[in-house]
Motif scaffolding. Structure first.
Motif, PDB file in Angstrom:
ATOM      1  N   GLU A 140      25.474  11.744  98.322  1.00 21.82           N
ATOM      2  CA  GLU A 140      26.161  10.273  98.434  1.00 21.82           C
ATOM      3  C   GLU A 140      25.023   9.286  98.078  1.00 21.82           C
ATOM      4  OE1 GLU A 140      27.119   8.004 102.535  1.00 21.82           O
ATOM      5  OE2 GLU A 140      28.363   9.957 102.294  1.00 21.82           O
TER       6      GLU A 140
ATOM      7  N   SER B  95      33.449   8.799  94.251  1.00 26.82           N
ATOM      8  CA  SER B  95      33.453   9.351  95.484  1.00 26.82           C
ATOM      9  C   SER B  95      32.220   9.289  96.131  1.00 26.82           C
ATOM     10  CB  SER B  95      34.257  10.821  95.564  1.00 26.82           C
ATOM     11  OG  SER B  95      33.276  11.599  94.476  1.00 26.82           O
ATOM     12  N   LYS B  96      31.260   9.275  95.273  1.00 28.47           N
ATOM     13  CA  LYS B  96      29.672   9.529  95.958  1.00 28.47           C
ATOM     14  C   LYS B  96      29.181   7.957  96.255  1.00 28.47           C
ATOM     15  CE  LYS B  96      27.704  13.746  94.045  1.00 28.47           C
ATOM     16  NZ  LYS B  96      26.490  14.298  93.207  1.00 28.47           N
TER      17      LYS B  96
END
Length: 222
Positions: free
Chosen positions: A190, A210-211
């Motif tokens: 992340e 998405s990160k």
């Protein structure tokens, strides 16, 4: 008719009927009311207590559960008023300590700096969380959520055996994201960036959306 009156309660056909006097029925009803009152009273007291907690000036951390893992926040800078140091030591660390045990890996500050340069709250947060990086075992890190703050290519590399529960990179850029930084960021699960502009910039460079998480810098409103 001077005989006492009685009430016959109907039961299923497989049982015999029984007579219950009005006095007995009233006693049973009074008992039921008392039992209901005893059950409702604790609930009302609990609701009142929750309302009082919300209305008073008690710290909100009282109502927050602690996370079941440690947060290991690594900032590879010295003890000074650099942007990274201020953001973490004076911002994120004091805020997070009510939610989890935070381990801070950064430059060691002497007592004079802590007493004269930081607020009492900031100095206390530093003293509670600071650890010498070399004293932190691989097993402890593997049981933690790790934040690597700063240059993405200064992030630590972990073997699969000793990989932390989750790796977060706290990164930013004043322009386009370089190819080297893009490659180094692949090690993170992340990526926290301070603004929506950074999300667009990192996404344009090839970081999976998405990160990317927009995590603004801490602001002291007191």
């Amino acid at each position: 008719d001077n005989e006492p009156r009685s009430l016959v309660l109907k039961r299923p056909s497989n049982t015999a009927p029984s007579a219950v006097s009005w006095a007995d029925l009233r006693r049973r009803l009074r008992t039921m009311r008392r039992l209901c009152a005893c059950a409702v009273l604790p609930i009302l007291l609990l609701l009142l207590l929750l309302l009082l907690l919300q209305a008073t000036a008690l710290p909100r951390m009282v109502l927050k559960p602690r996370l079941p893992f440690e947060i290991e926040w690594r900032v590879p800078v010295g003890c000074d008023f650099s942007g990274f140091f201020v953001e973490v030591v004076c911002g994120f660390i004091p805020a997070l300590q009510s939610l989890a045990r935070v381990v801070l890996l950064t430059g060691e500050c002497d007592e004079t700096f802590l007493d004269n340069s930081l607020t009492t709250r900031e100095a206390a947060a530093y003293r509670r969380s600071w650890r010498k990086e070399g004293k932190r075992s691989a097993e402890q890190t593997a049981r933690s959520v790790v934040l690597e703050h700063g240059d993405p290519c200064l992030m630590r590399s972990f073997s699969q055996k000793n990989r932390p529960l989750w790796i977060i990179a706290r990164a930013m850029s004043e322009g386009r994201l370089s190819a080297d930084h893009l490659e180094c960021l692949k090690r993170a699960d992340e990526i926290w960036v301070p603004t929506d502009w950074h999300i667009k910039t990192f996404f344009a460079a090839g970081v999976p959306p998405s990160k990317l998480i927009s995590m603004p810098e801490i602001v002291d409103v007191e």
